[in-house]
Design an enzyme around this catalytic site. Structure first.
Site: not given
Ligand code: ADP
Length: 155
Positions: A17, A41, A91, A128
């Site tokens: 990040h 979440k 990515r 993460s």
């Protein structure tokens, strides 16, 4: 004044990040790091901790502000802060497939463009969730997370 938003839940912020956010500051006058919280979440860190870790880590780079985004639409947040663009790190092709329809929808909703930056090869394999999993099992993630995060993983 060109302003961009880097959105994410940053649970926690990691070097992938940070690398993208730092590159964004070279393209825009101001980068707003928008820390999102989806209340359906489960997070490892509270929103206030995720914001604090991001602020502590990014305070040395000029042109960055860290703000809570809440659980509303990213397009609305961008309009509220007067952002010209959303910055996303890519990515791999899975990220692209996930991000492309969102970018088109966000442009449809408010005209905001999404700018994609290709992840640095040193960090393209991290997320993460992977770092949380490794840290929880006692693995060393110190190459991938800033000091503010290491301290919280340890506490
Ligand atoms: P989410 O919105 O899924 O919670 P994250 O908080 O993990 O996403 O990440 C926010 C954004 O940071 C992602 O949308 C992605 O653009 C970017 N990102 C995540 N991991 C990396 C990485 N390793 N390298 C570059 N960019 C990344």
């Amino acid at each position: 004044m060109r302003r961009a938003v880097c959105p994410g839940s940053f649970d926690p912020i990691h070097k992938g990040h940070i690398e993208i956010i730092a590159r964004a500051t070279r393209l825009f006058d101001e980068v707003v790091v928008a820390v999102s919280t989806n209340y359906s979440k489960q997070y490892r860190f509270e929103e206030s901790e995720r914001i604090e870790m991001a602020r502590q880590t990014l305070s040395s780079i000029a042109g960055i502000t860290v703000r809570p985004m809440g659980d509303g639409l990213l397009a609305d947040f961008c309009r509220d802060v007067g952002a010209d663009a959303i910055i996303k790190g890519l990515r791999n092709s899975t990220d692209f497939q996930y991000e492309a329809p969102m970018a088109t929808m966000n442009r449809h909703l408010t005209g905001v463009e999404t700018v994609f930056l290709i992840a640095d090869s040193h960090y393209a394999h991290i997320s993460s969730s992977l770092l949380k999993e490794v840290a929880a099992l006692g693995g060393d993630v110190s190459d991938y997370v800033p000091r503010a995060v290491i301290q919280r993983f340890e506490s």
